[in-house]
Design a protein around this motif. Sequence first.
Motif: not given
Lengths: 113, 118
Positions: A30-36
């Motif tokens: 999970v990236y910091s922007n919420g995307d994976t």
Amino acid sequence: DVVMTQSPLSLPVTLGQPASISCRSSQSLVYSNGDTYLSWFQQRPGQSPRRLIYKVSNRDSGVPDRFSGSGSGTDFTLKISRVEAEDVGVYYCMQGTLWPGGTFGQGTKVEIK
Amino acid sequence: EVQLVESGGGLVQPGGSLRLSCAASGFTFSSYWMHWVRQVPGKGLVWVSRINSDATYTSYADSVKGRFTTSRDNAKNTLYLQMSSLRAEDTAVYYCARDPFIPVAGEWGQGTLVTVSS
């Protein structure tokens, strides 16, 4: 470094039957922007890889709807609802969340029984 | 139609250099991150390098860091991989790919074979 582990590495399947490939990461994707940023690729014999799925579950244009991706965090799955002869090949997951290194799984070889 | 066409592969001696090119068409090249991936014949895919859209950022696999350099010419719609101090273990098919992680992208070229051998 993140490690991507696929299973099984070999998957014999009967035509018309479902198939499932697991991809597990050693760290959350999970990236910091919420995307994976987890993609799936198919490589048919003698061909270049072709992307099937991006961001876990988004199917690319032209990809048959028998292919689906799911999962979250560290556990992801590619499913083929009914295997067809043209699905023979090697399937790879790849993470793009944790850099500087992109990481592929070892690959899963799908063959017809 | 998106096309990525690699060229520049061939036979090179250990310690030698080679520059690969990837000619892009069918999309706005200057808007996308681009990647290099390699594959030893019969083996799995290995990520090599990536470059951002305006060439201000690059990153590399540890195995090639300090020996390979990725660059791009957005005016020529072309991606490059400059390889130096080549080793036998660099022998592989090298692919370029448009950003593997975002919508309406993810395409790969046909690959170019690099063989490092004396």
